[in-house]
Design an enzyme around this catalytic site. Sequence first.
Site, PDB file in Angstrom:
ATOM      1  N   CYS A   1       9.442  12.209  74.535  1.00 20.67           N
ATOM      2  CA  CYS A   1       8.495  11.120  74.182  1.00 20.67           C
ATOM      3  C   CYS A   1       9.178   9.772  74.471  1.00 20.67           C
ATOM      4  O   CYS A   1       8.687   8.781  75.071  1.00 20.67           O
ATOM      5  CB  CYS A   1       7.860  11.461  72.993  1.00 20.67           C
TER       6      CYS A   1
ATOM      7  N   GLN B   1      -3.772  17.097  55.617  1.00 23.45           N
ATOM      8  CA  GLN B   1      -3.927  15.685  55.426  1.00 23.45           C
ATOM      9  C   GLN B   1      -5.200  15.414  54.459  1.00 23.45           C
ATOM     10  O   GLN B   1      -5.160  14.547  53.384  1.00 23.45           O
ATOM     11  CB  GLN B   1      -4.384  15.235  56.935  1.00 23.45           C
TER      12      GLN B   1
ATOM     13  N   THR C   1     -11.002  13.721  59.119  1.00 22.48           N
ATOM     14  CA  THR C   1      -9.831  14.625  59.402  1.00 22.48           C
ATOM     15  C   THR C   1     -10.291  15.877  59.732  1.00 22.48           C
ATOM     16  O   THR C   1     -11.018  16.377  58.970  1.00 22.48           O
ATOM     17  CB  THR C   1      -8.606  14.236  58.511  1.00 22.48           C
TER      18      THR C   1
ATOM     19  N   TRP D   1      -2.639  10.626  56.984  1.00 17.50           N
ATOM     20  CA  TRP D   1      -2.530  10.707  55.667  1.00 17.50           C
ATOM     21  C   TRP D   1      -2.952   9.663  54.855  1.00 17.50           C
ATOM     22  O   TRP D   1      -2.408   9.371  53.719  1.00 17.50           O
ATOM     23  CB  TRP D   1      -0.912  10.889  55.456  1.00 17.50           C
TER      24      TRP D   1
ATOM     25  N   TYR E   1       2.138   8.921  61.118  1.00 16.43           N
ATOM     26  CA  TYR E   1       2.659   9.518  62.476  1.00 16.43           C
ATOM     27  C   TYR E   1       1.931   8.889  63.777  1.00 16.43           C
ATOM     28  O   TYR E   1       1.322   9.678  64.319  1.00 16.43           O
ATOM     29  CB  TYR E   1       2.362  11.206  62.293  1.00 16.43           C
TER      30      TYR E   1
END
Length: 398
Positions: free
Chosen positions: A357, A200, A195, A176, A134
């Site tokens: 975005c 995750q 994290t 991830w 991501y």
Amino acid sequence: MLDKKIYDEIFDRSFTIPIKVIFWDGKEKNYGPEGKSDITIKFNDKVPISEVVKHATLTLGEAYMDKKIEIEGSIQKLITSAYTQSDSFMSSLKLKKYIPKFNHSEEGNKKEIQEHYDIGNDFYKLWLDKTMTYSCAYFRTPEDTLEQAQMNKVHHILNKLNTKPGETILDIGCGWGTMMFTAAKEYGLKAKGVTLSQEQYDYVNQKIQDENLSDQMEVMLEDYREVTEKFDHVVSVGMFEHVGKDNLPGYFETVKKNLKPNGNALIHGITGQHYGVGVDAWLVKYIFPGGYIPDVKENVGHILDAGLQIDDMEPLRRHYQKTVEIWDRNFDKVKDQVNEMYGERFVRMWDLYLQACAASFESGNIDVIQYLLTNGPSGTAMPMTREYMTDLDKKTAE
């Protein structure tokens, strides 16, 4: 009447392409240059101009989520036009004076990260690629799939670091785990990731066990500031946008603290190449709680203050634009599933976020930059020229 008059003045100087607006009273008017418009903004309800003046993107974003506003045509194209027009409401500093303030304690950071990333792995699996990455991909050729481009990015970073088998690497904000698993399995590194997302952490930890890599990999559910070990390399992708303006100095100081002498770091994150990027009220409320986008000058200042030196800087704006455009196309294909999971308002929110975005990157409102840093004099223990980066990328591709 006053609201409509002010809207008319705002729209009259906000677009570089023809735009049609249908107001709440049914009256229509065209804005921007002359020509046929393929984008229409329709007000189903009156949106008070007083709220727009206070928080333009927050008010209009919520109005779209609540179907008070409909947009026919490309949202990305519409927002790109508004960002490109320097005198538009999207660019006016007068409309950015109400900036939210945040206190990024460790507990606050944890809450903010979990609000975004713990929506559920099932949600992200619907529209991310198989790597579950991501962040900005890296397209070596126009034909690269998103999955290939994400792996290109991972290799590009590890190649820039000029890693050697047996060395150690820390991944701050490991997501991830694609970076970690690639570093361990293909580069022979000992990798640790941190994290604050329970989703995750569970995913990466289970995968480490499944692949019998516990002697080479470790993932921790903790704040990055709690890490005390030193590493040959530190990597952090899409992380510093979360730490907040006040904590940016400490973020880069932590990177230095975790590096061995003459070790190096690759910091990859969204960065403004102009002043006044900072905070967007709608994004902060709905997508990235506590988020703050620093400009280049801020980051470079913090890097120098931390005692790190710059080896290389690479802007990847066009790569992130293409990445988000693919995400949006993927998301569009699964809207019905997302609607069943979270409802129509959530679908409209995420669709607006992804297209906005893409527009921000397309217009240059924001950029993404990779900073290659050394804990010592620049380039120590590195090749003399940058050619090694492309040579290693080519070798990896082959």
